[in-house]
Design an enzyme around this catalytic site. Structure first.
Site, mmCIF file in Angstrom:
data_model
loop_
_atom_site.group_PDB
_atom_site.id
_atom_site.type_symbol
_atom_site.label_atom_id
_atom_site.label_comp_id
_atom_site.label_asym_id
_atom_site.label_seq_id
_atom_site.Cartn_x
_atom_site.Cartn_y
_atom_site.Cartn_z
ATOM 1 N N TYR A 149 -5.721 -6.362 3.587
ATOM 2 C CA TYR A 149 -4.798 -5.447 4.274
ATOM 3 C C TYR A 149 -4.637 -4.199 3.418
ATOM 4 O O TYR A 149 -4.448 -4.279 2.199
ATOM 5 C CB TYR A 149 -3.438 -6.110 4.475
ATOM 6 N N GLU A 192 -3.255 2.554 8.578
ATOM 7 C CA GLU A 192 -3.314 1.101 8.361
ATOM 8 C C GLU A 192 -4.664 0.550 8.770
ATOM 9 O O GLU A 192 -5.216 0.937 9.808
ATOM 10 C CB GLU A 192 -2.212 0.399 9.156
#
Length: 386
Positions: A109, A197
């Site tokens: 992530y 993101e």
């Protein structure tokens, strides 16, 4: 302002960030050519909406042949999708992203956000990619790495190395992570991006890093500097009233109550809604007409409020500073006459030329209730709604 995944990945590619090979389609007739162009042994069909958690809601499907791809694409394209991130709203699917499949060895992530507490950009990194980062932060906070970037010097090589060690990367993936962080930061600066993101950021069998997903949120206050990105805006993914409000420089957010609010100033708007709740009512919206409210803008604000069939009364709370109260009164009168209001309106005016403004409202012959002070206005509008 949000971008679709395919738009975000096109932006990533401009900055040399690796993304899977993919083709976007908005018509089923385009699917066969897209499958050939992607040239993969299997494909991933992704519904394009402004929300995450699409896979859990059936919006991301792995298909193994052209027939299965046709079936899935026909089911998704032109339909709608709700996920845990859409807050109960159903979003239309007007496009699909057809992507190649990759040999995934690990899911990571990576995000970059504007950190208002530390007054800088901050990286949020975790080895637990492909999961809800909020859940990871709650159950395994030790698996979240945060990195504050000094705006004077930018991303430093030693910071990239620290992150690489924390994620357990080595070789080519370790090298690429540093390059990716540098590119991420530059992209955020160049395009006025509030949040970037990648979830998941995958490590392939070849030990390379690829952005399997992409989210981009652009600072709405900087859109005037980003005409190229503004052209990518998809109003079908936004609340129609909120999109309409932005065209008239109005700040509008739809809520669940039955008392419409029109206020100038965000702080005053929040206080107004608090007083409505305190008196037993429920605001139907947040609406800030701004300090430079004009009669035309006030009229548009009324139209937005009335677009909700739940509204039973309206509270107009204006402090006349930049714009005089008598001009605001003109706007209110014009708006009431133009839209043909059939519900009660309570008006509280304070500031420059307040007496003249009240006089104009009193002589208008319209069903407008004047209030003395904010507390009185909130009490009256709640009573009228009932």
């Amino acid at each position: 302002m949000n971008l679709h995944e395919y738009q975000a990945k096109a932006l990533f590619a401009q900055y040399g960030i690796a993304v899977p090979k993919g083709v976007v389609i908005d018509d089923l007739a385009q699917l066969p050519a897209a499958l050939v162009q992607v040239n993969s042994q299997a494909w991933v069909v992704k519904a394009q909406i402004h929300a995450g958690a699409r896979g859990k809601a059936g919006g991301v499907q792995l298909v193994k042949d052209a027939q299965e791809a046709q079936t899935v694409a026909a089911r998704l394209l032109g339909s709608s999708l709700a996920t845990v991130q859409t807050a109960g709203k159903v979003l239309p699917i007007h496009a699909l992203l057809i992507e190649e499949t990759l040999n995934i060895q690990e899911e990571l992530y990576l995000s970059l956000v504007v950190d208002r507490v530390h007054r800088c950009h901050t990286f949020v990194i975790s080895a637990c990619g492909g999961m809800d980062i909020e859940e990871v932060a709650e159950t395994h906070p030790e698996k979240i790495v945060t990195l504050h970037i000094d705006p004077v010097v930018g991303v430093m090589p030693y910071q990239c190395r620290e992150v690489g060690f924390a994620l357990g990367l080595n070789g080519e993936a370790f090298k690429q992570l540093g390059q990716l962080m540098q590119k991420f930061y530059q992209l955020a600066l160049d395009k006025d991006i509030a949040q970037l993101e990648i979830n998941p950021l995958i490590r392939t069998a070849e030990n390379t890093l690829v952005a399997l997903d992409a989210k981009v949120n652009i600072d709405a206050n900087a859109l005037y500097r980003q005409p190229e990105l503004v052209s990518m805006r998809d109003f079908s993914q936004e609340d129609a009233r909120e999109a309409k409000a932005s065209e008239h420089q109005l700040n509008y957010i739809a809520l669940d109550g039955d008392i419409g609010c029109m206020v100038n100033g965000a702080g005053l708007a929040m206080a107004t809604m608090d007083l409505i709740k305190l008196n037993g009512g429920a605001p139907a919206n947040f609406l800030d007409v701004g300090g430079g409210a004009t009669p035309e803008r006030v009229a548009e604000a009324f139209k937005l409020i009335l677009s909700s069939k739940e509204v039973k009364s309206i509270l107009v709370n204006i402090f006349g500073g930049i714009v005089r109260c008598d001009l605001i009164a003109d706007g209110i009168i014009q708006a009431v006459q133009e839209v043909g209001l059939s519900i009660p309106v309570v008006v509280r005016l304070e500031g420059t030329n307040v007496e003249l403004g009240k006089e104009k409202l009193a002589k208008s012959g319209l069903s407008i209730v004047s209030a003395d002070g904010l507390a009185d206005a909130a009490k009256k509008v709640v009573e009228l709604a009932k």
